[in-house]
Scaffold this active site. Structure first.
Site, short mmCIF file in Angstrom:
data_model
loop_
_atom_site.label_atom_id
_atom_site.label_comp_id
_atom_site.label_asym_id
_atom_site.label_seq_id
_atom_site.Cartn_x
_atom_site.Cartn_y
_atom_site.Cartn_z
N LEU A 37 -9.13 12.46 -38.90
CA LEU A 37 -9.29 13.86 -38.38
C LEU A 37 -10.38 14.13 -37.73
CD1 LEU A 37 -7.57 16.02 -41.45
CD2 LEU A 37 -6.48 14.80 -39.46
N THR A 134 -2.66 0.01 -24.21
CA THR A 134 -2.31 0.92 -23.30
C THR A 134 -2.38 0.02 -21.91
OG1 THR A 134 -3.45 2.66 -21.79
CG2 THR A 134 -5.00 1.15 -23.12
N ASP A 135 -1.59 0.53 -20.84
CA ASP A 135 -1.94 -0.20 -19.50
C ASP A 135 -3.02 -0.23 -18.91
OD1 ASP A 135 -1.77 2.73 -18.61
OD2 ASP A 135 -0.07 2.44 -17.75
N GLU A 136 -4.10 0.72 -19.32
CA GLU A 136 -5.25 0.66 -18.64
C GLU A 136 -6.27 -0.49 -18.83
OE1 GLU A 136 -7.51 4.29 -18.92
OE2 GLU A 136 -6.02 5.60 -18.99
N TYR A 159 -13.33 3.52 -22.37
CA TYR A 159 -12.37 3.55 -23.07
C TYR A 159 -11.29 2.19 -23.00
CZ TYR A 159 -7.20 4.57 -24.08
OH TYR A 159 -5.77 4.36 -24.50
N LYS A 163 -10.47 -0.71 -25.76
CA LYS A 163 -9.15 -1.15 -26.01
C LYS A 163 -8.84 -2.57 -25.74
CE LYS A 163 -6.08 1.18 -27.24
NZ LYS A 163 -5.49 1.63 -28.43
N PRO A 291 -15.48 9.22 -12.64
CA PRO A 291 -16.07 8.06 -12.18
C PRO A 291 -15.22 6.88 -12.44
CG PRO A 291 -17.54 9.39 -13.45
CD PRO A 291 -16.32 10.09 -13.42
P1 NAD Z 1 -4.87 10.96 -30.06
O1 NAD Z 1 -6.18 11.22 -29.32
O2 NAD Z 1 -3.97 12.09 -29.80
O3 NAD Z 1 -4.92 10.65 -31.38
C1 NAD Z 1 -5.81 9.65 -32.23
C2 NAD Z 1 -5.78 10.06 -33.50
O4 NAD Z 1 -6.66 9.10 -34.29
C3 NAD Z 1 -6.31 11.13 -34.26
O5 NAD Z 1 -5.55 11.84 -35.15
C4 NAD Z 1 -7.79 11.00 -34.70
O6 NAD Z 1 -8.01 11.97 -35.65
C5 NAD Z 1 -7.47 9.49 -35.27
N1 NAD Z 1 -8.48 8.75 -35.32
C6 NAD Z 1 -9.72 8.90 -34.41
N2 NAD Z 1 -10.78 7.77 -34.77
C7 NAD Z 1 -10.38 7.71 -35.94
C8 NAD Z 1 -10.90 6.72 -36.92
N3 NAD Z 1 -12.26 6.24 -36.65
N4 NAD Z 1 -10.39 6.44 -38.07
C9 NAD Z 1 -8.98 6.95 -38.56
N5 NAD Z 1 -8.44 8.05 -37.65
C10 NAD Z 1 -9.00 8.22 -36.44
O7 NAD Z 1 -4.41 9.64 -29.25
P2 NAD Z 1 -2.96 9.30 -28.90
O8 NAD Z 1 -2.81 9.83 -27.34
O9 NAD Z 1 -1.78 9.71 -29.64
O10 NAD Z 1 -3.08 7.64 -28.82
C11 NAD Z 1 -2.64 6.97 -29.77
C12 NAD Z 1 -2.77 5.42 -29.42
O11 NAD Z 1 -1.94 5.26 -28.31
C13 NAD Z 1 -4.18 4.96 -29.18
O12 NAD Z 1 -4.48 3.71 -29.57
C14 NAD Z 1 -4.18 5.01 -27.43
O13 NAD Z 1 -5.23 4.11 -27.04
C15 NAD Z 1 -2.68 4.71 -27.22
N6 NAD Z 1 -2.20 5.15 -25.93
C16 NAD Z 1 -2.08 6.32 -25.89
C17 NAD Z 1 -1.51 6.57 -24.63
C18 NAD Z 1 -1.19 8.22 -23.99
O14 NAD Z 1 -0.77 8.41 -22.86
N7 NAD Z 1 -1.77 8.91 -24.97
C19 NAD Z 1 -0.68 5.54 -23.84
C20 NAD Z 1 -1.11 4.44 -24.31
C21 NAD Z 1 -1.63 4.10 -25.29
O1 DAU Z 2 -2.34 4.97 -19.08
C1 DAU Z 2 -2.24 5.16 -20.47
C2 DAU Z 2 -3.59 6.19 -20.66
O2 DAU Z 2 -3.08 7.34 -20.48
C3 DAU Z 2 -3.80 6.26 -22.27
O3 DAU Z 2 -4.45 4.91 -22.67
C4 DAU Z 2 -5.01 7.19 -22.72
O4 DAU Z 2 -5.14 7.30 -24.00
C5 DAU Z 2 -4.45 8.60 -22.03
O5 DAU Z 2 -5.56 9.56 -22.33
C6 DAU Z 2 -4.06 8.50 -20.76
O6 DAU Z 2 -5.34 8.27 -19.73
P1 DAU Z 2 -5.38 9.07 -18.54
O7 DAU Z 2 -6.73 9.06 -18.33
O8 DAU Z 2 -4.37 8.58 -17.44
O9 DAU Z 2 -4.77 10.75 -18.80
P2 DAU Z 2 -5.29 11.88 -18.48
O10 DAU Z 2 -4.33 12.98 -18.86
O11 DAU Z 2 -6.74 12.14 -18.99
O12 DAU Z 2 -5.32 11.97 -16.76
C7 DAU Z 2 -4.14 11.64 -16.08
C8 DAU Z 2 -4.45 11.82 -14.73
O13 DAU Z 2 -4.71 13.04 -14.26
C9 DAU Z 2 -5.72 10.83 -14.40
O14 DAU Z 2 -5.58 10.38 -12.97
C10 DAU Z 2 -6.68 11.91 -14.30
C11 DAU Z 2 -6.14 13.24 -13.73
N1 DAU Z 2 -6.63 14.38 -14.32
C12 DAU Z 2 -6.88 14.51 -15.71
C13 DAU Z 2 -7.29 15.68 -16.40
C14 DAU Z 2 -7.60 15.86 -17.56
C15 DAU Z 2 -7.01 15.66 -13.34
O15 DAU Z 2 -6.70 15.35 -12.30
N2 DAU Z 2 -7.47 16.52 -13.92
C16 DAU Z 2 -7.45 16.71 -15.18
O16 DAU Z 2 -8.11 17.95 -15.72
#
Ligand code: NAD
Ligand code: DAU
Length: 353
Positions: A37, A134-136, A159, A163, A291
């Site tokens: 949390l 992640t694809d990143e 980040y 990963k 950045p």
């Molecule tokens: P999120 O930030 O919404 O959720 C992360 C969760 O992990 C939270 O509930 C947080 O409390 C918990 N957490 C963080 N540190 C912790 C710790 N030390 N111990 C236990 N719990 C902890 O993230 P999300 O967007 O749901 O992403 C989940 C996973 O999917 C991540 O591994 C992320 O890299 C991966 N991922 C996300 C996306 C995306 O678009 N959101 C895409 C590809 C992969």
């Molecule tokens: O590609 C998968 C990833 O997608 C996951 O691994 C990450 O956990 C998840 O956070 C997400 O990363 P991004 O950096 O792509 O997501 P974000 O929503 O932060 O940003 C999406 C795009 O929008 C990115 O090119 C940055 C841009 N952006 C983001 C924010 C928050 C803006 O232009 N303005 C903003 O305020």
């Protein structure tokens, strides 16, 4: 699968995954949600599931994945046979401002889970450690081309480097100790319960408050958007049909520039509020770029489609409408989230160009 440990189950994708498993699959066992949390963890995301299954098939353990003893006790207490590892620090901007938590949770936390799995399971092969990546980790694409499972890693942000590092550890445990792992690398998710520091929910909430919509750089960076429930179905498909040791790319096949996303959300919100189409576009504010901002991500997900028969069920036009409608119907959830740290952080961390 009888007892699945879902790490990070109170976050965006983890909570959607737990709901998906209880409501859309024939899984009959227990799910143990292990979450520290952090600011991103919101147990309210699963209030409906807790009301139905808490104490019988759903259990919540507030534990840090870096806590060796704590994780060992959970493996033992619930006789865990499957781990689905979501827990991570997930926001790229936060990793730029302060990478330390990313190193601890994403790298050391994953190491601790792997060690515990290895210790508890020994040589068992009827178990599974599924790692969510992640694809990143693949870096940034030019105008053409795709990320494949075989694309070399080239992470650019703290980040994505953290990963990538955790992915390498998972692979190392497969090769060195024979741990039965699978991995998936997914593109950008969107949908319900998305924490509003990420682009799409941030846009919706800022439009509701008629606040500026920050677009980084020129707004032409490209992401491949996947509706979160489709990500959940892909993960469940890998758990039930995936080949041990394999990695699967998961994507939406929905490439959009950021400015296209912003315009679309503005237009849907205008329609919902009975305003003229371009009404909210006046809020668009180009701000200083992130950045090291990766230019383009695009996933090739032919492997999971052809080998496991998975496919997306929601196209972007449907998914983005469902998402906007979810936020408009969940004002209390928004209010509760906004009373947290997130609000100050977001306001402090973007500056007008
Ligand atoms: P999120 O930030 O919404 O959720 C992360 C969760 O992990 C939270 O509930 C947080 O409390 C918990 N957490 C963080 N540190 C912790 C710790 N030390 N111990 C236990 N719990 C902890 O993230 P999300 O967007 O749901 O992403 C989940 C996973 O999917 C991540 O591994 C992320 O890299 C991966 N991922 C996300 C996306 C995306 O678009 N959101 C895409 C590809 C992969
Ligand atoms: O590609 C998968 C990833 O997608 C996951 O691994 C990450 O956990 C998840 O956070 C997400 O990363 P991004 O950096 O792509 O997501 P974000 O929503 O932060 O940003 C999406 C795009 O929008 C990115 O090119 C940055 C841009 N952006 C983001 C924010 C928050 C803006 O232009 N303005 C903003 O305020």
């Amino acid at each position: 699968m009888k007892a699945i440990m879902v790490t990070g189950g109170a976050g965006f994708i983890g909570s959607n995954f737990i709901r998906y498993v209880f409501e859309k699959t024939d899984f009959q066992g227990k799910i143990i949600n292990v979450d520290k949390l952090t600011y991103a963890g919101n147990p309210e995301n699963l209030s409906d599931i807790a009301a139905k299954f808490s104490g019988s098939r759903y259990f919540f353990e507030q534990t840090d994945i870096c806590d060796k003893e704590g994780i060992a006790n959970i493996f033992k207490k619930y006789d865990i046979d499957t781990v689905v590892h979501f827990a991570a620090e997930s926001h790229v901007d936060r990793s730029i401002l302060g990478p330390k938590d990313f190193i601890e949770t994403n790298i050391v936390g994953t190491f601790n889970l792997l060690e515990n799995a290895r210790n508890y399971w020994g040589d068992r092969k009827d178990v599974r450690f599924h790692h969510i990546s992640t694809d990143e980790v693949y870096g940034s694409l030019g105008e053409t081309g795709y990320f494949y499972e075989t694309t070399p890693y080239d992470p650019r942000s703290p980040y994505s480097a953290s990963k990538a590092s955790s992915d390498h550890l998972v692979e190392a445990y497969k090769h060195t100790y024979g741990l039965p792992i699978t991995k998936s690398n997914c593109s950008n998710n969107y949908g319900p319960y998305h924490f509003p520091e990420k682009l799409i929910p941030l846009l919706i909430l800022n439009i509701l408050a008629e606040k500026p919509l920050p677009v980084y750089g020129d707004g032409l960076n490209v992401r491949d958007w996947l509706y979160v429930e489709d990500h959940c179905s892909a993960i469940y498909t890998i758990l039930t049909k995936g080949k041990v040791g394999e990695t699967y790319n998961i994507g939406g096949e929905n490439e959009r520039t950021n400015i296209e996303i912003v315009n679309t959300v503005c237009e849907i919100m205008a329609e919902k509020h009975g305003k003229e189409k371009d009404f909210y576009k006046k809020l668009i504010t180009f701000v200083k770029d992130r950045p090291g901002h990766d230019r383009r991500y695009a996933i090739n997900c032919d492997k999971i489609k052809s080998e496991l028969g998975w496919k997306q069920s929601v196209n972007f036009e449907q998914g983005i409408r469902k998402t906007v409608e979810w936020y408009l119907s969940n004002a209390q959830w928004i209010k509760n989230v906004q009373s947290g740290e997130y609000k100050n952080w977001i306001n402090k961390n973007y500056e007008k160009r």
